[in-house]
Design a protein around this motif. Structure first.
Motif, PDB file in Angstrom:
ATOM      1  N   ILE A 131       0.848  -1.192   0.000  1.00  0.00           N
ATOM      2  CA  ILE A 131       0.000   0.000   0.000  1.00  0.00           C
ATOM      3  C   ILE A 131       0.883   1.241   0.000  1.00  0.00           C
ATOM      4  O   ILE A 131       1.806   1.374   0.802  1.00  0.00           O
ATOM      5  CB  ILE A 131      -0.937   0.031   1.218  1.00  0.00           C
ATOM      6  N   SER A 132       0.577   2.154  -0.911  1.00  0.00           N
ATOM      7  CA  SER A 132       1.275   3.428  -1.017  1.00  0.00           C
ATOM      8  C   SER A 132       0.234   4.548  -0.970  1.00  0.00           C
ATOM      9  O   SER A 132      -0.945   4.298  -0.718  1.00  0.00           O
ATOM     10  CB  SER A 132       2.081   3.468  -2.319  1.00  0.00           C
ATOM     11  N   THR A 133       0.660   5.768  -1.205  1.00  0.00           N
ATOM     12  CA  THR A 133      -0.253   6.906  -1.123  1.00  0.00           C
ATOM     13  C   THR A 133      -0.262   7.710  -2.414  1.00  0.00           C
ATOM     14  O   THR A 133       0.732   7.777  -3.134  1.00  0.00           O
ATOM     15  CB  THR A 133       0.129   7.832   0.040  1.00  0.00           C
ATOM     16  N   HIS A 134      -1.394   8.331  -2.683  1.00  0.00           N
ATOM     17  CA  HIS A 134      -1.495   9.219  -3.838  1.00  0.00           C
ATOM     18  C   HIS A 134      -0.527  10.392  -3.657  1.00  0.00           C
ATOM     19  O   HIS A 134      -0.353  10.913  -2.558  1.00  0.00           O
ATOM     20  CB  HIS A 134      -2.920   9.750  -3.986  1.00  0.00           C
ATOM     21  N   GLY A 135       0.115  10.788  -4.747  1.00  0.00           N
ATOM     22  CA  GLY A 135       1.044  11.907  -4.705  1.00  0.00           C
ATOM     23  C   GLY A 135       2.447  11.539  -4.302  1.00  0.00           C
ATOM     24  O   GLY A 135       3.344  12.391  -4.326  1.00  0.00           O
ATOM     25  N   SER A 136       2.667  10.278  -3.949  1.00  0.00           N
ATOM     26  CA  SER A 136       4.003   9.874  -3.495  1.00  0.00           C
ATOM     27  C   SER A 136       4.955   9.692  -4.675  1.00  0.00           C
ATOM     28  O   SER A 136       4.539   9.537  -5.826  1.00  0.00           O
ATOM     29  CB  SER A 136       3.917   8.572  -2.700  1.00  0.00           C
ATOM     30  N   PHE A 137       6.225   9.715  -4.352  1.00  0.00           N
ATOM     31  CA  PHE A 137       7.278   9.455  -5.351  1.00  0.00           C
ATOM     32  C   PHE A 137       8.335   8.586  -4.685  1.00  0.00           C
ATOM     33  O   PHE A 137       8.870   8.947  -3.640  1.00  0.00           O
ATOM     34  CB  PHE A 137       7.904  10.755  -5.842  1.00  0.00           C
ATOM     35  N   HIS A 138       8.628   7.436  -5.323  1.00  0.00           N
ATOM     36  CA  HIS A 138       9.563   6.498  -4.707  1.00  0.00           C
ATOM     37  C   HIS A 138      10.691   6.065  -5.641  1.00  0.00           C
ATOM     38  O   HIS A 138      11.464   5.175  -5.270  1.00  0.00           O
ATOM     39  CB  HIS A 138       8.809   5.273  -4.201  1.00  0.00           C
ATOM     40  N   GLY A 139      10.793   6.676  -6.822  1.00  0.00           N
ATOM     41  CA  GLY A 139      11.877   6.327  -7.724  1.00  0.00           C
ATOM     42  C   GLY A 139      11.382   6.050  -9.129  1.00  0.00           C
ATOM     43  O   GLY A 139      10.190   6.137  -9.422  1.00  0.00           O
ATOM     44  N   ARG A 140      12.331   5.690 -10.019  1.00  0.00           N
ATOM     45  CA  ARG A 140      12.010   5.549 -11.436  1.00  0.00           C
ATOM     46  C   ARG A 140      12.183   4.138 -11.984  1.00  0.00           C
ATOM     47  O   ARG A 140      12.091   3.932 -13.189  1.00  0.00           O
ATOM     48  CB  ARG A 140      12.903   6.491 -12.241  1.00  0.00           C
ATOM     49  N   PHE A 143       9.287  -1.035 -10.664  1.00  0.00           N
ATOM     50  CA  PHE A 143       8.624  -1.335  -9.396  1.00  0.00           C
ATOM     51  C   PHE A 143       8.307  -0.048  -8.640  1.00  0.00           C
ATOM     52  O   PHE A 143       7.188   0.152  -8.158  1.00  0.00           O
ATOM     53  CB  PHE A 143       9.514  -2.265  -8.567  1.00  0.00           C
ATOM     54  N   THR A 144       9.275   0.844  -8.545  1.00  0.00           N
ATOM     55  CA  THR A 144       9.064   2.041  -7.724  1.00  0.00           C
ATOM     56  C   THR A 144       8.120   3.050  -8.376  1.00  0.00           C
ATOM     57  O   THR A 144       7.406   3.766  -7.668  1.00  0.00           O
ATOM     58  CB  THR A 144      10.398   2.715  -7.352  1.00  0.00           C
ATOM     59  N   VAL A 145       8.078   3.138  -9.710  1.00  0.00           N
ATOM     60  CA  VAL A 145       7.068   4.019 -10.311  1.00  0.00           C
ATOM     61  C   VAL A 145       5.678   3.429 -10.160  1.00  0.00           C
ATOM     62  O   VAL A 145       4.679   4.154 -10.104  1.00  0.00           O
ATOM     63  CB  VAL A 145       7.328   4.336 -11.809  1.00  0.00           C
ATOM     64  N   SER A 146       5.606   2.106 -10.062  1.00  0.00           N
ATOM     65  CA  SER A 146       4.309   1.460  -9.856  1.00  0.00           C
ATOM     66  C   SER A 146       3.814   1.707  -8.439  1.00  0.00           C
ATOM     67  O   SER A 146       2.620   1.916  -8.201  1.00  0.00           O
ATOM     68  CB  SER A 146       4.425  -0.048 -10.102  1.00  0.00           C
ATOM     69  N   VAL A 147       4.727   1.697  -7.493  1.00  0.00           N
ATOM     70  CA  VAL A 147       4.375   1.964  -6.105  1.00  0.00           C
ATOM     71  C   VAL A 147       4.139   3.458  -5.883  1.00  0.00           C
ATOM     72  O   VAL A 147       3.299   3.850  -5.073  1.00  0.00           O
ATOM     73  CB  VAL A 147       5.481   1.427  -5.171  1.00  0.00           C
ATOM     74  N   GLY A 148       4.853   4.298  -6.592  1.00  0.00           N
ATOM     75  CA  GLY A 148       4.642   5.741  -6.492  1.00  0.00           C
ATOM     76  C   GLY A 148       3.224   6.119  -6.864  1.00  0.00           C
ATOM     77  O   GLY A 148       2.599   5.491  -7.718  1.00  0.00           O
ATOM     78  N   GLY A 149       2.725   7.171  -6.248  1.00  0.00           N
ATOM     79  CA  GLY A 149       1.328   7.543  -6.426  1.00  0.00           C
ATOM     80  C   GLY A 149       1.092   8.635  -7.439  1.00  0.00           C
ATOM     81  O   GLY A 149       0.161   9.432  -7.295  1.00  0.00           O
ATOM     82  N   GLN A 150       1.927   8.704  -8.488  1.00  0.00           N
ATOM     83  CA  GLN A 150       1.747   9.687  -9.551  1.00  0.00           C
ATOM     84  C   GLN A 150       1.708   8.953 -10.890  1.00  0.00           C
ATOM     85  O   GLN A 150       2.753   8.603 -11.449  1.00  0.00           O
ATOM     86  CB  GLN A 150       2.872  10.722  -9.525  1.00  0.00           C
ATOM     87  N   PRO A 151       0.514   8.709 -11.421  1.00  0.00           N
ATOM     88  CA  PRO A 151       0.357   7.890 -12.631  1.00  0.00           C
ATOM     89  C   PRO A 151       1.173   8.360 -13.825  1.00  0.00           C
ATOM     90  O   PRO A 151       1.555   7.543 -14.677  1.00  0.00           O
ATOM     91  CB  PRO A 151      -1.149   7.992 -12.917  1.00  0.00           C
ATOM     92  N   LYS A 152       1.478   9.648 -13.910  1.00  0.00           N
ATOM     93  CA  LYS A 152       2.204  10.162 -15.076  1.00  0.00           C
ATOM     94  C   LYS A 152       3.565   9.494 -15.245  1.00  0.00           C
ATOM     95  O   LYS A 152       4.077   9.398 -16.363  1.00  0.00           O
ATOM     96  CB  LYS A 152       2.378  11.681 -14.965  1.00  0.00           C
ATOM     97  N   TYR A 153       4.141   9.022 -14.150  1.00  0.00           N
ATOM     98  CA  TYR A 153       5.483   8.442 -14.233  1.00  0.00           C
ATOM     99  C   TYR A 153       5.487   7.002 -14.741  1.00  0.00           C
ATOM    100  O   TYR A 153       6.546   6.475 -15.089  1.00  0.00           O
ATOM    101  CB  TYR A 153       6.175   8.508 -12.872  1.00  0.00           C
ATOM    102  N   LYS A 154       4.328   6.361 -14.772  1.00  0.00           N
ATOM    103  CA  LYS A 154       4.292   5.002 -15.300  1.00  0.00           C
ATOM    104  C   LYS A 154       3.559   4.908 -16.640  1.00  0.00           C
ATOM    105  O   LYS A 154       3.485   3.832 -17.225  1.00  0.00           O
ATOM    106  CB  LYS A 154       3.677   4.039 -14.287  1.00  0.00           C
ATOM    107  N   GLU A 155       3.050   6.033 -17.121  1.00  0.00           N
ATOM    108  CA  GLU A 155       2.344   6.045 -18.398  1.00  0.00           C
ATOM    109  C   GLU A 155       3.262   5.595 -19.533  1.00  0.00           C
ATOM    110  O   GLU A 155       4.370   6.111 -19.697  1.00  0.00           O
ATOM    111  CB  GLU A 155       1.808   7.453 -18.690  1.00  0.00           C
ATOM    112  N   GLY A 156       2.807   4.615 -20.271  1.00  0.00           N
ATOM    113  CA  GLY A 156       3.587   4.099 -21.387  1.00  0.00           C
ATOM    114  C   GLY A 156       4.557   3.004 -21.023  1.00  0.00           C
ATOM    115  O   GLY A 156       5.244   2.469 -21.899  1.00  0.00           O
TER     116      GLY A 156
END
Length: 401
Positions: A131-140, A143-156
């Motif tokens: 479980i993570s939180t919306h707005g979070s950032f955990h890396g690139r 795995f970490t963009v998937s856990v991060g809570g900013q969809p723009k970083y995993k788009e594509g």
């Protein structure tokens, strides 16, 4: 003068970055000079990395001395700086064990893998949710963009790893509704950095700790940005009085030299047995020697105590500017991790302020389109704070006129 130009960046670099129009070539303390010799005051700190400024004598000495002795061995051998640094970190924190890597993303990757493996070994394969939180950032990493809570970083980059859910930050009810006995780990930034510099509420972090205990889930604190003195404590969890099971740290840990680390307890660490995880460069003697110097300097008497005083000086300066120009809705954060959220009239224009400040000789950051971020050196002189704020005021005046 060098024959290297900013234009050449666009010719030879993958276009995933859009760096500023200058090329810095020298730094000293909280000041930086570009190819033309123009001076800038640094309120960015390399994104909360240069905790001791540029070219700090103790760091230069550590790197120079170690560089004359031993550079690299990989994990087929250990080395003295790695052991010394791990020993120091365990002395200063809740942790019993340390895993070294090269970046914050790698530290979070290790933390998340440990969270899942610990659940697998102790409770079975069905206990795998993160479980993570919306707005979070955990890396690139993927795995970490998937856990991060900013969809723009995993788009594509889909499909991304599964078994991951997100809930609103600072919302204990939402966390309580999502967590279950199938939750392996909860990962939280005590202060969301990239998501807008939003501190967690003490009762929220305490509540999440209690929920993790109730459901036998590990609590991971991502302190990549908030750690190593940024809040006035070595780590933000110490300021809150809420102890995680795993902590990720990087950025300021090396003061500018790449290093990351995952800190954890004996009970959790045993789940990463021989061969389960690794890093060729992790625990590199050069990185660990520099990092030990960083930790020793930051924990010197008076350094951490001065962080809040310097932060208040910046807050007071920003308030004075805002009283005149009315551009900020709120200034928030903790210690020298500060975010100034723009008003609705200036929404989406954070980068305009960034460019205007650079034109006036000030380096600073944004945290999303609506927040200006300030993460200077922890030991920035008061005179540089005042001069930087004066340059920022000039930038604001030109932008709003």
């Amino acid at each position: 003068m060098s024959d290297i130009t900013r234009a050449q960046f666009d010719d030879v670099m993958v276009p995933n970055y859009a760096p500023g129009k200058i090329i810095p070539v020298k730094g000293k303390g909280s000041r930086v000079w570009d190819q033309e010799g123009r001076e800038f005051i640094d309120f960015a700190g390399g994104i909360a990395v240069n905790a001791l400024g540029h070219a700090h004598p103790a760091l230069v000495e550590a790197l120079t001395t170690q560089g004359q002795n031993l550079w690299h061995l990989a994990n087929v051998m250990t080395n003295e700086p790695a052991i010394a640094l791990a020993k120091r970190l365990t002395e200063l924190t809740f942790a019993d064990k340390v895993f070294f890597c090269n970046s914050g993303a790698e530290a979070n990757e290790a933390a998340l893998k440990l969270g899942r493996r610990h659940a697998f070994l102790n409770y079975g394969p069905e206990k795998n949710e993160i479980i993570s939180t919306h707005g979070s950032f955990h890396g690139r990493t993927l795995f970490t963009v998937s856990v991060g809570g900013q969809p723009k970083y995993k788009e594509g980059f889909e499909p991304t790893p599964g078994g991951i859910s997100h809930v609103p930050y600072n919302d204990l009810e939402a966390m309580a509704a999502q967590i279950s006995d199938n939750t392996a780990a909860v990962i939280i930034e005590p202060i969301q950095g990239e998501g807008g510099v939003t501190p967690g509420k003490k009762e929220y972090l305490e509540g999440v700790r209690a929920l993790c205990d109730k459901h036998n889930a590990l609590l991971i604190f991502d302190e990549v940005q908030s750690g190593v003195g940024r809040t006035g404590e070595l780590y933000a969890y110490q300021k809150y009085g809420v102890v995680p099971d795993i902590l990720s740290t990087a950025k300021a840990l090396g003061g500018g030299f790449p290093i990351g680390a995952m800190l954890t307890t004996d009970k959790c660490a045993e789940s990463l047995g021989i061969g389960t995880h690794g890093s060729t460069y992790g625990g590199n003697p050069l990185a660990c020697a520099v990092s030990l110097a960083v930790v020793n300097e930051i924990t010197r008497p008076g350094v951490l105590d001065a962080v809040e005083t310097k932060a208040q000086r910046i807050r007071d300066g920003l308030k004075k500017i805002n009283d005149q120009y009315g551009i900020f809705k709120e200034v928030r954060g903790m210690g020298l991790l500060l975010g100034a959220e723009l008003t609705e009239d200036w929404a989406g224009r954070a980068k305009d302020f960034l460019g205007a400040a650079l034109d006036e000789g000030l380096m600073m950051l944004v945290a999303g389109p609506n927040v200006l971020r300030f993460t200077p050196s922890l030991i920035i002189p008061d005179a540089d704070i005042d001069a930087g704020l004066a340059r920022f005021e000039k930038a604001v005046a030109k932008l709003v006129s």
